[in-house]
Design a protein around this motif. Structure first.
Motif, mmCIF file in Angstrom:
data_model
loop_
_atom_site.group_PDB
_atom_site.id
_atom_site.type_symbol
_atom_site.label_atom_id
_atom_site.label_comp_id
_atom_site.label_asym_id
_atom_site.label_seq_id
_atom_site.Cartn_x
_atom_site.Cartn_y
_atom_site.Cartn_z
ATOM 1 N N ASP A 354 -43.127 20.007 -6.123
ATOM 2 C CA ASP A 354 -42.173 18.888 -5.932
ATOM 3 C C ASP A 354 -43.014 18.177 -6.865
ATOM 4 O O ASP A 354 -44.299 17.298 -7.208
ATOM 5 C CB ASP A 354 -42.545 18.234 -4.678
ATOM 6 N N LEU A 355 -42.221 18.084 -7.604
ATOM 7 C CA LEU A 355 -43.996 16.533 -8.767
ATOM 8 C C LEU A 355 -43.685 15.125 -8.782
ATOM 9 O O LEU A 355 -44.887 14.882 -9.162
ATOM 10 C CB LEU A 355 -42.563 16.990 -10.214
ATOM 11 N N PHE A 356 -42.495 14.075 -8.081
ATOM 12 C CA PHE A 356 -42.787 13.301 -8.180
ATOM 13 C C PHE A 356 -42.130 13.105 -6.756
ATOM 14 O O PHE A 356 -42.151 12.001 -6.641
ATOM 15 C CB PHE A 356 -41.594 13.096 -9.453
ATOM 16 N N GLY A 357 -41.999 13.673 -6.017
ATOM 17 C CA GLY A 357 -41.526 13.147 -4.672
ATOM 18 C C GLY A 357 -40.005 13.160 -4.700
ATOM 19 O O GLY A 357 -39.156 12.755 -5.883
ATOM 20 N N THR A 358 -39.594 13.190 -3.262
ATOM 21 C CA THR A 358 -38.177 13.001 -2.854
ATOM 22 C C THR A 358 -37.677 13.065 -2.076
ATOM 23 O O THR A 358 -38.907 12.068 -1.240
ATOM 24 C CB THR A 358 -37.705 15.019 -3.376
ATOM 25 N N GLU A 359 -36.395 13.076 -1.215
ATOM 26 C CA GLU A 359 -35.835 12.899 -0.042
ATOM 27 C C GLU A 359 -36.536 14.659 0.948
ATOM 28 O O GLU A 359 -36.192 15.751 0.742
ATOM 29 C CB GLU A 359 -35.170 12.534 0.575
ATOM 30 N N ASP A 360 -37.154 14.428 2.072
ATOM 31 C CA ASP A 360 -37.826 16.078 3.156
ATOM 32 C C ASP A 360 -36.146 16.148 3.830
ATOM 33 O O ASP A 360 -34.531 14.881 3.537
ATOM 34 C CB ASP A 360 -38.806 15.678 3.850
ATOM 35 N N LEU A 361 -35.884 16.315 4.513
ATOM 36 C CA LEU A 361 -34.430 17.067 4.860
ATOM 37 C C LEU A 361 -33.843 16.028 6.428
ATOM 38 O O LEU A 361 -32.880 16.296 6.239
ATOM 39 C CB LEU A 361 -34.772 18.503 5.638
ATOM 40 N N ASP A 362 -34.583 15.611 6.710
ATOM 41 C CA ASP A 362 -34.824 14.441 7.586
ATOM 42 C C ASP A 362 -34.230 12.960 6.845
ATOM 43 O O ASP A 362 -33.998 11.789 7.479
ATOM 44 C CB ASP A 362 -36.059 14.487 8.465
ATOM 45 N N GLY A 363 -34.290 12.759 5.312
ATOM 46 C CA GLY A 363 -33.982 11.570 4.589
ATOM 47 C C GLY A 363 -35.800 10.860 4.980
ATOM 48 O O GLY A 363 -34.709 9.590 5.043
ATOM 49 N N ASN A 364 -36.061 10.840 5.611
ATOM 50 C CA ASN A 364 -38.270 10.033 5.796
ATOM 51 C C ASN A 364 -38.283 9.822 3.945
ATOM 52 O O ASN A 364 -38.273 11.013 3.299
ATOM 53 C CB ASN A 364 -38.360 10.636 6.291
ATOM 54 N N SER A 365 -38.519 9.164 3.169
ATOM 55 C CA SER A 365 -38.735 9.206 1.979
ATOM 56 C C SER A 365 -39.949 9.442 2.005
ATOM 57 O O SER A 365 -40.974 9.608 2.785
ATOM 58 C CB SER A 365 -38.889 7.536 1.911
ATOM 59 N N ILE A 366 -40.203 10.741 0.902
ATOM 60 C CA ILE A 366 -41.618 10.708 0.810
ATOM 61 C C ILE A 366 -42.183 9.587 -0.961
ATOM 62 O O ILE A 366 -41.124 9.584 -1.315
ATOM 63 C CB ILE A 366 -41.711 12.164 -0.094
ATOM 64 N N PRO A 367 -43.261 9.892 -0.755
ATOM 65 C CA PRO A 367 -43.805 8.074 -2.027
ATOM 66 C C PRO A 367 -43.135 8.881 -3.081
ATOM 67 O O PRO A 367 -43.176 10.372 -3.731
ATOM 68 C CB PRO A 367 -45.455 8.797 -1.820
#
Length: 561
Positions: A354-367
């Motif tokens: 994950d190069l720049f951050g996405t959302e995980d399966l639970d919808g929690n924001s990753i930076p």
């Protein structure tokens, strides 16, 4: 004068220019000044090292039919443990509705399946010598190999849903049986055996040329030499009763009737002792030389004529896998990244970057670091908005000359032993990168002109070869220059990058994952027909900085006076 970089055009042509420089270099050349560099009074070059998130994805229930080639045998990986691969395949007659004539009697039946091999020289008799290309494991350790007539019908289509679709079969490697899923039930091929056709208690593949002798012992005896192959004589009586005796009957009248009658062969591989060691090899069932040839004579007693009836392996076929792993594979930490990345072929494991951050399966924001990247490489106005020129192109303050993932092998976990040929065990490993969102190769792979029939030397600009540094560290580099330029200049989607181990980076087909619970719905088929595995350092911040998987960017920017 407005300084606007039309970088996509520049980087594409600089990539072509690079290819003329690197030729077949083992590692990447870094372009720090080929286009705009320190020799230009208005520009300077520098480097960014950007942290990424890299984590493991355990692979289960992978599509194992419609593969380019098939694995057969027993492979004991020094890091992971043992996998056993068997094959189930249909047969198809070359000619339909054959009349075997008067009093047909089978004289010889031969099965011939070529290995993948390369000519390497000429022996003292002027005959070609070969090297087997795709043999894995302990090549001196025999396996038990049995061939059975199977009574399981490999469907072409799946009519269980509202729409008729192609029937796929999926691996079940956690089982102790040679079984697959069809999407609804589990099929154990040991439950569908009719007769044993061949049994070899101590089998090892040979690199010797295949020799066919005609008129043996006569004055006109001839010998024909061809590529190495699995070549064995089969029992005449079985084929007499099963095929020749059906002359003129419905069972042999057409392809569909034949497939329903003779449903296929089951090649079952097993280790011969409790060491679970052996050899595994690729077989080329798609070859026109992969055949079962029935030679028979017919006619009056005083006028017998020899004829042949040929079957090919051109119908449905699949692999089964049984894993007996010593290393436990699990899904990784997609927030903090993993310490080690486990790349294992067949039904094994892959890595997600994950190069720049996405959302995980639970919808929690990753930076999300993408906005920071864009503001670093694009010009902004006093309001912080990105500036475009009259052609609607983003005005850039930095031009990416090269970007790649820098990946290090975990030398404390990878066993760098020598194989039976004296080559380093991991010498031929390659890492194949793909776009997880669209299940296609990266754009850098697609524009990489370094193609070769020898997969080890193919796509070496986009996918680096395994490299041993001057410090005796082992690393790989996966080029993402055009991927980043597309994001920065064209607002292209930032997709996750999948990493798998591969011995054939030219093979870009995908295999579906059954009932995937996340956005990883397919894996490159090349990783399924690769038994090897390796262990890489991941991106977790507990690792030493110089070992972590990271994104390195080499860029040119305008000098500020």
């Amino acid at each position: 004068m407005k300084n606007t970089f039309k970088a996509l055009k520049i980087t594409f042509f600089s990539l072509l220019f690079l290819t003329s420089l690197v030729g077949c270099e083992k590692d990447f050349s870094i372009i720090e000044s080929d286009v705009l560099g320190e020799g230009n009074a208005n520009f300077l070059t520098s480097t960014d090292s950007i942290p990424v998130i890299a984590y493991n994805k355990k692979l289960n229930a992978l599509q194992v039919n419609n593969l380019e080639s098939n694995l057969l045998g027993v492979f004991k990986d020094p890091e992971y443990g043992t996998t056993t691969a068997s094959i189930v395949t249909q047969l198809e007659p070359v000619l339909e509705d054959v009349d075997f004539g008067l009093n047909p009697v089978v004289e010889q039946v031969v099965i011939n399946i070529p290995y993948f091999s390369t000519p390497i020289g000429i022996d003292d008799n002027g005959n070609t010598t070969y090297q087997l290309d795709s043999v894995y494991g302990n090549t001196t350790k025999p396996i038990k190999l049995s061939i059975y007539r199977s009574n399981y019908f490999l469907n072409d289509t799946d009519a269980s849903g509202q729409e008729i679709t192609t029937q796929n079969f999926y691996s079940n490697a956690s089982s102790t049986t040679n079984s697959v899923f069809n999407g609804r039930t589990t099929i154990n091929f040991d439950d569908h055996i009719l007769e044993e056709i061949l049994s070899e208690n101590t089998f090892t593949p040979s690199s010797a040329a295949t020799v066919v002798i005609t008129n043996e012992g006569a004055d006109n005896e001839t010998r024909t030499y061809s590529e190495p192959a699995f070549r064995k004589e089969l029992d005449n009586e079985f084929w007499q009763n099963t095929i020749v005796a059906k002359s003129g009957e419905l069972e042999l009248s057409n392809e569909n009737q034949f497939k329903n009658y003779f449903r296929g062969l089951y090649f079952k591989a097993e280790p011969i002792d409790d060491t679970n060691d052996g050899s595994m090899f690729l077989v080329n069932l798609e070859s026109t030389n992969a055949t079962i040839t029935i030679t028979y004579a017919n006619g009056e007693d005083n006028a017998r004529v020899d004829n042949t009836y040929t079957l090919r392996f051109t119908g449905n076929k699949l692999n089964t896998f049984i894993n007996d792993f010593e290393t436990t594979l699990v899904d990784g930490d997609n927030v903090n990244g993993d310490t080690n990345l486990y790349l294992k072929g067949m039904e094994g494991s892959m890595a997600v970057v994950d190069l720049f951050g996405t959302e995980d399966l639970d919808g929690n924001s990753i930076p999300d670091n993408l906005d920071t990247l864009l503001k670093t490489y694009r010009k902004t106005d006093e309001n912080g908005d990105f500036i475009k020129d009259e052609d609607n192109n983003y005005v850039l303050k930095r031009l990416i000359n090269e970007a790649h993932l820098e990946i290090y092998e975990n030398d404390s976990k990878v066993i760098n032993t020598l194989n039976d040929n004296g080559d380093e065990y991991h010498k031929y490993d390659r890492i194949y990168a793909y776009d997880i969102k669209n299940n296609i190769p990266t754009i850098d792979y697609l524009v990489d002109p370094t193609e070769s029939n020898n997969a080890l030397n193919s796509k070496i600009i986009s996918l680096g070869q395994r490299n041993i540094t001057s410090n005796q560290e082992v690393n790989y580099k996966v080029r993402l220059t055009e991927h980043l330029n597309n994001i920065i200049q064209n607002d292209s989607t930032n997709y996750n990058i999948g990493l798998v181990i591969s011995n054939n980076v030219n093979y870009t087909n995908n295999s579906e994952i059954l009932n995937s619970s996340d956005n990883i719905t397919s894996v490159p088929s090349a990783s399924i027909i690769t038994p090897r595995g390796t262990i890489l350092y991941g991106s977790n911040n507990t690792l030493e900085e110089n070992k972590r998987l990271k994104l390195k960017i080499f860029f040119t920017e305008i000098k500020v006076n």
